[in-house]
Design a protein around this motif. Sequence first.
Motif, PDB file in Angstrom:
ATOM      1  N   UNK A  34     -11.964  46.694 103.805  1.00 58.67           N
ATOM      2  CA  UNK A  34     -10.719  45.911 103.834  1.00 58.67           C
ATOM      3  C   UNK A  34     -10.108  45.758 102.444  1.00 58.67           C
ATOM      4  N   UNK A  35     -10.774  46.336 101.424  1.00 54.23           N
ATOM      5  CA  UNK A  35     -10.254  46.237 100.063  1.00 54.23           C
ATOM      6  C   UNK A  35     -10.642  44.952  99.360  1.00 54.23           C
ATOM      7  N   UNK A  36     -11.636  44.233  99.897  1.00 50.49           N
ATOM      8  CA  UNK A  36     -12.091  42.995  99.265  1.00 50.49           C
ATOM      9  C   UNK A  36     -13.384  43.241  98.490  1.00 50.49           C
ATOM     10  N   UNK A  37     -13.509  42.564  97.379  1.00 52.63           N
ATOM     11  CA  UNK A  37     -14.684  42.747  96.518  1.00 52.63           C
ATOM     12  C   UNK A  37     -15.911  42.096  97.136  1.00 52.63           C
ATOM     13  N   UNK A  54     -13.638  34.461  90.587  1.00 51.23           N
ATOM     14  CA  UNK A  54     -12.255  34.950  90.543  1.00 51.23           C
ATOM     15  C   UNK A  54     -12.064  36.173  91.437  1.00 51.23           C
ATOM     16  N   UNK A  55     -13.158  36.909  91.688  1.00 47.09           N
ATOM     17  CA  UNK A  55     -13.027  38.244  92.272  1.00 47.09           C
ATOM     18  C   UNK A  55     -13.683  38.394  93.644  1.00 47.09           C
ATOM     19  N   UNK A  56     -14.898  37.861  93.797  1.00 49.69           N
ATOM     20  CA  UNK A  56     -15.650  38.063  95.042  1.00 49.69           C
ATOM     21  C   UNK A  56     -14.862  37.543  96.250  1.00 49.69           C
ATOM     22  N   UNK A  57     -14.822  38.367  97.295  1.00 42.46           N
ATOM     23  CA  UNK A  57     -14.132  38.062  98.566  1.00 42.46           C
ATOM     24  C   UNK A  57     -12.620  37.947  98.416  1.00 42.46           C
ATOM     25  N   UNK A  58     -12.091  38.428  97.291  1.00 49.27           N
ATOM     26  CA  UNK A  58     -10.641  38.433  97.094  1.00 49.27           C
ATOM     27  C   UNK A  58     -10.103  39.858  97.292  1.00 49.27           C
ATOM     28  N   UNK A  59      -8.871  39.934  97.759  1.00 49.02           N
ATOM     29  CA  UNK A  59      -8.231  41.238  97.922  1.00 49.02           C
ATOM     30  C   UNK A  59      -8.048  41.884  96.550  1.00 49.02           C
ATOM     31  N   UNK A  60      -8.446  43.140  96.409  1.00 52.41           N
ATOM     32  CA  UNK A  60      -8.457  43.828  95.122  1.00 52.41           C
ATOM     33  C   UNK A  60      -7.091  43.777  94.438  1.00 52.41           C
ATOM     34  N   UNK A  61      -6.031  44.032  95.171  1.00 53.48           N
ATOM     35  CA  UNK A  61      -4.685  44.093  94.579  1.00 53.48           C
ATOM     36  C   UNK A  61      -4.104  42.712  94.282  1.00 53.48           C
ATOM     37  N   UNK A  75      -9.371  52.324  94.915  1.00 48.50           N
ATOM     38  CA  UNK A  75      -8.660  52.413  96.191  1.00 48.50           C
ATOM     39  C   UNK A  75      -8.478  53.867  96.631  1.00 48.50           C
ATOM     40  N   UNK A  76      -8.346  54.775  95.654  1.00 45.34           N
ATOM     41  CA  UNK A  76      -8.262  56.204  95.988  1.00 45.34           C
ATOM     42  C   UNK A  76      -9.560  56.663  96.664  1.00 45.34           C
ATOM     43  N   UNK A  77     -10.681  56.192  96.140  1.00 47.92           N
ATOM     44  CA  UNK A  77     -11.970  56.550  96.744  1.00 47.92           C
ATOM     45  C   UNK A  77     -12.094  55.976  98.150  1.00 47.92           C
TER      46      UNK A  77
END
Length: 473
Positions: A34-37, A54-61, A75-77
């Motif tokens: 889903x793009x989440x860390x 700040x990052x875990x379970x957050x949308x990457x973008x 995201x390319x991978x």
Amino acid sequence: MESSKINHHFKQLTTIYETLINEIDVGVHVINDSGKTIIYNNKMSEIESLTKEDVINKDFLDIFRFEDGQKSTLLEALYHNKEIKNVKQTYFTKKGKAITTINNTFPIYENEKVIGAIEIAKDVTKIENLLKNNMNLKSNTRYTFDSLIGESDAIKEVIEIAKRATRTPSSVLIIGETGTGKELFAQSIHNGSEHSSGPFISQNCAAMPETLIESILFGTKKGAFTGATERIGLFEQAEGGTLLLDEINSLSPMLQAKLLRAIQEKSIRRIGDTVDRKVNVRIISTINEDPVEAIANNRLRKDLYYRLSVVSLFIPSLKERKGDIHLLINHFIQKYNQMFQMDVKGVNENVMKIFEEYEWPGNVRELEHVIEGAMNLVVDEPIIEVSHLPFNFRNKSTLASHQEFPIVSVHDMKTVNKPESIRHLKDYLLNAEEYYIKKVLEKNNYHKTRTAQELGLSRQTLQYRINRLNINS
């Protein structure tokens, strides 16, 4: 029972995995489909100056931004099943910090289905900034032979040899301890030579990582490695001028060999290129140790030494030219008078004795720093006194440390503090403190700023103690 063993084994593996992932010296960032860390290790947190929260379970973008035309390797991978290796990427965190990394990125499969992506990143942000700074080097040579201060025979002889070296484009090796003014001589030679109309480029060889110094010196060709751009090196930047290589003995033997070839052939080859490029550059180099010792300890190639030392300048240390100290003092006082809008006239006799006795391991540079530090402590006085000298210098100088405080005899203390009966230690110490502050105030004619400096206190702290002890001043 068997289930309990399995659970225990699983917990052990989890602990090992978490320790490993957080202790390795590369950043690890994993996102799910889903793009989440879902994994973000300590090194990645350090690189990006973000916490795991700040990052875990957050949308990457939501956390990271990429400039127009730039794509996230992670995201390319994930979305295009791409395996990406050794690609340089610059991006921004939500806090606006620019990050540059070299990435290896892979999709994660389960039963032939992509369930996430992992990125292993090496931070090159500082290195990238160093490269950019080197590309922006400008010719900035303000020193000429008139800038060299000294009347001692030792310094006058070196200046004369340096002036003769301006007549030819031969390589010059400047040998001297740290702080003796090697770059002043290099700039003076450049400004007095036919190369003066060209650039003067200076590079401290010890200040750059070994992996980068070659590309900085010789440049790179686009495509030489992943992320490499077309970039000229210092040799090409210094075309028609002078290239100063400071601390030449810090270069690796392999790079010294390449440097020797470039000087001999008067040509360089950018990394990844097949073309040799002619260069017209005068080489001046410096070394802060005896070249013979550097050669014996394999820090300097003998063949490179002979090529660099067509002209050799041995800059004397300050302890070898103490007769120049008074000239240097006056020069630095005038320099900082102008800079600080002050009118200091000189130093008193005690300060001069201290300066003449001191060995000056930091040479002229250390003397300048001591004068600058002293003038920061001068208030209205026309003369620099011992109390104005920086505290760390007074500690190093035997003579200065003996003059730091007024001598208070044991007899005086016994007379003033002679107890008729035993008192509490606290009361006795307050009495001694009052006596000592009074003595130093009297010595300085009740000038509170000087007194505070001599006692190693701020003026505000001294005033507080005067008020607390009811000292009449």
